[in-house]
Write a protein that holds these residues in place. Structure first.
Motif, PDB file in Angstrom:
ATOM      1  N   SER A 186      29.848 -13.179  23.127  1.00 48.78           N
ATOM      2  CA  SER A 186      28.522 -12.617  22.848  1.00 48.78           C
ATOM      3  C   SER A 186      27.688 -12.536  24.119  1.00 48.78           C
ATOM      4  N   PRO A 187      26.542 -11.860  24.079  1.00 46.50           N
ATOM      5  CA  PRO A 187      25.660 -11.837  25.253  1.00 46.50           C
ATOM      6  C   PRO A 187      25.124 -13.208  25.625  1.00 46.50           C
ATOM      7  N   HIS A 188      25.253 -14.182  24.702  1.00 46.82           N
ATOM      8  CA  HIS A 188      24.708 -15.518  24.925  1.00 46.82           C
ATOM      9  C   HIS A 188      25.791 -16.524  25.312  1.00 46.82           C
ATOM     10  N   ARG A 223      31.162 -17.945  21.937  1.00 50.91           N
ATOM     11  CA  ARG A 223      30.828 -18.763  20.777  1.00 50.91           C
ATOM     12  C   ARG A 223      32.048 -18.916  19.882  1.00 50.91           C
ATOM     13  N   VAL A 271      34.041 -15.458  19.631  1.00 52.64           N
ATOM     14  CA  VAL A 271      33.232 -14.258  19.842  1.00 52.64           C
ATOM     15  C   VAL A 271      32.630 -14.312  21.245  1.00 52.64           C
ATOM     16  N   LEU A 320      22.135 -19.984  15.350  1.00 46.41           N
ATOM     17  CA  LEU A 320      23.396 -19.476  14.810  1.00 46.41           C
ATOM     18  C   LEU A 320      23.874 -20.365  13.667  1.00 46.41           C
ATOM     19  N   GLU A 369      29.563 -23.408  22.170  1.00 39.91           N
ATOM     20  CA  GLU A 369      29.087 -22.319  23.018  1.00 39.91           C
ATOM     21  C   GLU A 369      29.449 -22.652  24.455  1.00 39.91           C
ATOM     22  N   ARG A 399      30.279 -14.168  12.554  1.00 39.55           N
ATOM     23  CA  ARG A 399      30.535 -13.009  13.410  1.00 39.55           C
ATOM     24  C   ARG A 399      29.282 -12.173  13.612  1.00 39.55           C
ATOM     25  N   GLU A 400      28.476 -12.070  12.595  1.00 39.92           N
ATOM     26  CA  GLU A 400      27.237 -11.288  12.720  1.00 39.92           C
ATOM     27  C   GLU A 400      26.196 -12.030  13.542  1.00 39.92           C
ATOM     28  N   ALA A 446      26.561 -14.481  15.656  1.00 43.10           N
ATOM     29  CA  ALA A 446      26.946 -14.877  17.016  1.00 43.10           C
ATOM     30  C   ALA A 446      26.393 -13.924  18.056  1.00 43.10           C
ATOM     31  N   HIS A 447      26.231 -12.654  17.708  1.00 42.89           N
ATOM     32  CA  HIS A 447      25.694 -11.675  18.649  1.00 42.89           C
ATOM     33  C   HIS A 447      24.168 -11.643  18.644  1.00 42.89           C
ATOM     34  N   ASP A 448      23.550 -12.059  17.541  1.00 44.10           N
ATOM     35  CA  ASP A 448      22.099 -11.901  17.395  1.00 44.10           C
ATOM     36  C   ASP A 448      21.297 -13.121  17.825  1.00 44.10           C
TER      37      ASP A 448
END
Length: 361
Positions: free
Chosen positions: A161-163, A166, A159, A203, A227, A191-192, A194-196
């Motif tokens: 992600s903004p971070h 991942r 994924v 995570l 990551e 999946r949910e 990883a973005h939050d």
């Protein structure tokens, strides 16, 4: 993977009823009516019902009846009940063969439907990883221990992600539908979250809570979370999973182990502390291979484990997918066929891997 027979085998099976009836006819003509081979003509429609459709079986049956009449007239058998008995035998076997062909066709249609559903489930559960994500290229390989299996208990995901990028690779305890359901829970939660979640530990905790709610009977999932950012490091979080293989630019392999080992996902009720994140240098020109234990525990005929650390040369191929396919083929050769357990591999390498240029994303 399909169960279609090779063309040569299909041709042999298709011609078998004709060949059998031809052989019986020749032998009957040469031996005369004393041998009593006429009822054996029914073998033609019997074989046709096993390998062909109902229309073909009916055609073979009609041909068998004509052959039966011809041989009966030639041998003068219709002056006795013997000739009519042979015709009744051929007709009866033809009817049974048609019924068997219809039933087989229905089963094959049902099986095709089930396989179609399995393919859709595979695309949803183990969807293709992105070719590039952030500063890395990704390639994945999945080898099932069961020749006809589409999906199993191994899982993976990448994924962006903004971070950071991942990644998760995991192995569900057990087999069958229960393992697939557990893999779906883990991947959905990952999946949910990883973005939050801004931190990899958060995570992991999200995934752990989701798994703990769903799993029963001491089932668990070994997993490793990673990551990757643009700082030339990878952060790892290991839940009782085999250490990844980090291939340096000189071809040497490292297997970075966590500072302390943690229990797999789903066993948090036992009161153990969660895994501690640890950082490993990961620069352009290097590769990171995450895998399940079906890779390193694959044995050859002499019981030797697959020497993954000695196969880094197979990853020299510039194309990541071809490199991973070469490694998969070598694993299958070592095991003499599909390994005894599902084997998933996820290869990550920086853009412009061959010349070690700076990341472009």
């Amino acid at each position: 993977m399909t169960d279609e027979k090779p063309p040569t085998r299909q041709g042999a099976l298709a011609w078998m009823p004709i060949v059998v009836m031809a052989v019986i006819a020749v032998v009957d003509v040469m031996a005369g009516p004393r041998i009593g081979l006429l009822p054996l003509v029914s073998l033609g429609p019997a074989f046709a019902g096993l390998v062909g459709g109902w229309r073909r079986t009916a055609m073979i049956g009609a041909l068998a009846l004509l052959l039966c009449v011809g041989l009966g007239v030639y041998n003068g058998l219709f002056v006795k009940p013997r000739g009519y008995t042979a015709m009744a035998s051929v007709a009866g076997v033809t009817g049974v063969g048609i019924a068997a062909a219809v039933a087989r066709s229905r089963r094959e249609a049902e099986l095709a439907s089930v396989r179609s559903i399995a393919e859709v489930a595979q695309r949803v559960l183990l969807r293709p990883v992105p070719l590039t994500a952030g500063p890395v290229q990704a390639a994945v390989s999945y080898t099932s221990a069961v020749a006809e299996a589409r999906i199993g208990g191994d899982l993976y995901e990448v994924v962006a992600s903004p971070h950071g990028v991942r990644v998760i690779v995991g192995d569900v305890q057990g087999k069958g539908l229960a393992a697939v359901e557990t893999a779906a829970v883990v991947l959905g939660a990952f999946r949910e979250a990883a973005h939050d979640e801004p931190e990899l530990v958060g995570l992991g905790e999200r995934v752990e809570r989701s798994v703990a709610r769903e799993l029963e009977d001491e089932r668990f999932v070994t997993a490793i979370l990673a990551e990757i950012r643009a700082d030339r490091e990878v952060v790892l979080l290991n839940y009782g999973h085999p250490a990844p293989m980090l291939v340096r630019r000189d071809g040497k392999a490292d297997f970075p182990a966590p500072p302390s080992y943690a229990l797999p996902l789903g066993l948090s009720a036992h009161g153990s502390d969660g895994p501690q994140p640890f950082r490993v240098p990961f620069a352009p020109g290097e590769q990171l291979l995450l895998y399940t234990d079906g890779v390193t525990e694959a044995r050859d005929r002499e019981g030797r484990f697959y020497p993954l650390g000695e196969r880094t040369r197979l990853l020299d191929e510039p194309d990541a997918h071809r490199a991973l396919e070469a490694l998969r083929e070598d694993l299958v050769r070592h095991a003499g066929g599909p390994p005894g357990d599902d084997a998933a591999m996820l290869l990550l390498r920086y853009h412009r891997h061959r010349d070690g240029a700076a990341p472009t994303g």
